[in-house]
Design a protein around this motif. Structure first.
Motif, PDB file in Angstrom:
ATOM      1  N   ALA A  21       0.837  -1.206   0.000  1.00 26.54           N
ATOM      2  CA  ALA A  21       0.000   0.000   0.000  1.00 26.54           C
ATOM      3  C   ALA A  21       0.871   1.255   0.000  1.00 26.54           C
ATOM      4  O   ALA A  21       0.586   2.227  -0.727  1.00 26.54           O
ATOM      5  CB  ALA A  21      -0.940  -0.006   1.198  1.00 26.54           C
ATOM      6  N   LEU A  22       1.919   1.274   0.781  1.00 27.72           N
ATOM      7  CA  LEU A  22       2.834   2.419   0.796  1.00 27.72           C
ATOM      8  C   LEU A  22       3.542   2.584  -0.552  1.00 27.72           C
ATOM      9  O   LEU A  22       3.716   3.718  -1.029  1.00 27.72           O
ATOM     10  CB  LEU A  22       3.859   2.277   1.919  1.00 27.72           C
ATOM     11  CG  LEU A  22       3.345   2.558   3.322  1.00 27.72           C
ATOM     12  CD1 LEU A  22       4.405   2.238   4.368  1.00 27.72           C
ATOM     13  CD2 LEU A  22       2.896   3.998   3.454  1.00 27.72           C
ATOM     14  N   ALA A  23       3.939   1.498  -1.154  1.00 30.40           N
ATOM     15  CA  ALA A  23       4.600   1.568  -2.466  1.00 30.40           C
ATOM     16  C   ALA A  23       3.640   2.142  -3.513  1.00 30.40           C
ATOM     17  O   ALA A  23       4.043   2.988  -4.330  1.00 30.40           O
ATOM     18  CB  ALA A  23       5.088   0.194  -2.893  1.00 30.40           C
ATOM     19  N   ILE A  24       2.389   1.720  -3.500  1.00 30.67           N
ATOM     20  CA  ILE A  24       1.397   2.249  -4.428  1.00 30.67           C
ATOM     21  C   ILE A  24       1.181   3.739  -4.183  1.00 30.67           C
ATOM     22  O   ILE A  24       1.127   4.544  -5.119  1.00 30.67           O
ATOM     23  CB  ILE A  24       0.055   1.477  -4.297  1.00 30.67           C
ATOM     24  CG1 ILE A  24       0.214   0.041  -4.765  1.00 30.67           C
ATOM     25  CG2 ILE A  24      -1.064   2.168  -5.060  1.00 30.67           C
ATOM     26  CD1 ILE A  24       0.541  -0.102  -6.239  1.00 30.67           C
ATOM     27  N   TYR A  25       1.067   4.144  -2.918  1.00 25.47           N
ATOM     28  CA  TYR A  25       0.845   5.556  -2.581  1.00 25.47           C
ATOM     29  C   TYR A  25       2.002   6.426  -3.068  1.00 25.47           C
ATOM     30  O   TYR A  25       1.793   7.470  -3.691  1.00 25.47           O
ATOM     31  CB  TYR A  25       0.665   5.713  -1.070  1.00 25.47           C
ATOM     32  CG  TYR A  25       0.651   7.159  -0.645  1.00 25.47           C
ATOM     33  CD1 TYR A  25      -0.471   7.953  -0.858  1.00 25.47           C
ATOM     34  CD2 TYR A  25       1.768   7.737  -0.048  1.00 25.47           C
ATOM     35  CE1 TYR A  25      -0.487   9.289  -0.483  1.00 25.47           C
ATOM     36  CE2 TYR A  25       1.762   9.072   0.321  1.00 25.47           C
ATOM     37  CZ  TYR A  25       0.640   9.837   0.107  1.00 25.47           C
ATOM     38  OH  TYR A  25       0.645  11.151   0.458  1.00 25.47           O
ATOM     39  N   PHE A  26       3.229   6.023  -2.760  1.00 20.84           N
ATOM     40  CA  PHE A  26       4.380   6.838  -3.156  1.00 20.84           C
ATOM     41  C   PHE A  26       4.579   6.856  -4.672  1.00 20.84           C
ATOM     42  O   PHE A  26       5.001   7.864  -5.242  1.00 20.84           O
ATOM     43  CB  PHE A  26       5.647   6.365  -2.446  1.00 20.84           C
ATOM     44  CG  PHE A  26       5.681   6.757  -0.999  1.00 20.84           C
ATOM     45  CD1 PHE A  26       5.574   8.084  -0.613  1.00 20.84           C
ATOM     46  CD2 PHE A  26       5.792   5.794  -0.011  1.00 20.84           C
ATOM     47  CE1 PHE A  26       5.590   8.453   0.720  1.00 20.84           C
ATOM     48  CE2 PHE A  26       5.822   6.153   1.324  1.00 20.84           C
ATOM     49  CZ  PHE A  26       5.715   7.481   1.689  1.00 20.84           C
ATOM     50  N   THR A  27       4.243   5.769  -5.339  1.00 21.35           N
ATOM     51  CA  THR A  27       4.319   5.749  -6.800  1.00 21.35           C
ATOM     52  C   THR A  27       3.300   6.709  -7.394  1.00 21.35           C
ATOM     53  O   THR A  27       3.623   7.484  -8.300  1.00 21.35           O
ATOM     54  CB  THR A  27       4.080   4.328  -7.335  1.00 21.35           C
ATOM     55  OG1 THR A  27       5.057   3.455  -6.770  1.00 21.35           O
ATOM     56  CG2 THR A  27       4.171   4.293  -8.842  1.00 21.35           C
ATOM     57  N   PHE A  28       2.095   6.692  -6.883  1.00 21.20           N
ATOM     58  CA  PHE A  28       1.059   7.618  -7.351  1.00 21.20           C
ATOM     59  C   PHE A  28       1.479   9.063  -7.097  1.00 21.20           C
ATOM     60  O   PHE A  28       1.335   9.931  -7.965  1.00 21.20           O
ATOM     61  CB  PHE A  28      -0.277   7.316  -6.654  1.00 21.20           C
ATOM     62  CG  PHE A  28      -1.372   8.254  -7.037  1.00 21.20           C
ATOM     63  CD1 PHE A  28      -2.053   8.080  -8.233  1.00 21.20           C
ATOM     64  CD2 PHE A  28      -1.715   9.326  -6.228  1.00 21.20           C
ATOM     65  CE1 PHE A  28      -3.071   8.947  -8.606  1.00 21.20           C
ATOM     66  CE2 PHE A  28      -2.723  10.202  -6.587  1.00 21.20           C
ATOM     67  CZ  PHE A  28      -3.401  10.016  -7.781  1.00 21.20           C
ATOM     68  N   ALA A  29       2.002   9.342  -5.900  1.00 21.61           N
ATOM     69  CA  ALA A  29       2.424  10.700  -5.565  1.00 21.61           C
ATOM     70  C   ALA A  29       3.586  11.148  -6.449  1.00 21.61           C
ATOM     71  O   ALA A  29       3.659  12.319  -6.846  1.00 21.61           O
ATOM     72  CB  ALA A  29       2.817  10.778  -4.097  1.00 21.61           C
ATOM     73  N   ALA A  30       4.483  10.247  -6.796  1.00 21.67           N
ATOM     74  CA  ALA A  30       5.631  10.601  -7.636  1.00 21.67           C
ATOM     75  C   ALA A  30       5.210  10.897  -9.069  1.00 21.67           C
ATOM     76  O   ALA A  30       5.866  11.676  -9.763  1.00 21.67           O
ATOM     77  CB  ALA A  30       6.659   9.473  -7.617  1.00 21.67           C
TER      78      ALA A  30
END
Length: 100
Positions: A21-30
């Motif tokens: 979930a954190l990886a998905i969030y940071f990828t989306f934010a990037a």
């Protein structure tokens, strides 16, 4: 049985789920966040447009400064003065004929 189950431990599932979930969030934010790649492309395009507008405005200012200098007290361009009198005041010389 010896007490080992074929299912993964609950802690490992929670850990990997949270990490995913954190990886998905940071990828989306990037990619799409306020400082992401898409916003960077938009900013670069806007920068290019504003630089073009600035160059046009600077050229127009330089042109106006030139005309102002040519009509100043220290330097008078008679051809420009004649053109301005014709354009602004609508005057003509006595020996000219106006055809409309």
């Amino acid at each position: 049985m010896t007490g080992t189950s074929p299912r993964p431990a609950l802690g490992a599932v929670v850990f990997f789920g949270l990490a995913f979930a954190l990886a998905i969030y940071f990828t989306f934010a990037a990619v799409q966040g306020d400082y992401g790649l898409f916003r960077r492309v938009e900013i670069l395009a806007e920068k290019q447009q504003l630089e073009t507008e600035l160059a046009l405005a600077q050229a127009e200012v330089a042109h106006m400064e030139n005309l102002t200098r040519r009509l100043s007290d220290s330097y008078l361009d008679l051809d420009l003065l004649d053109q301005q009198v014709r354009d602004v005041l609508g005057m003509i010389r006595a020996d000219e004929v106006v055809i409309r």
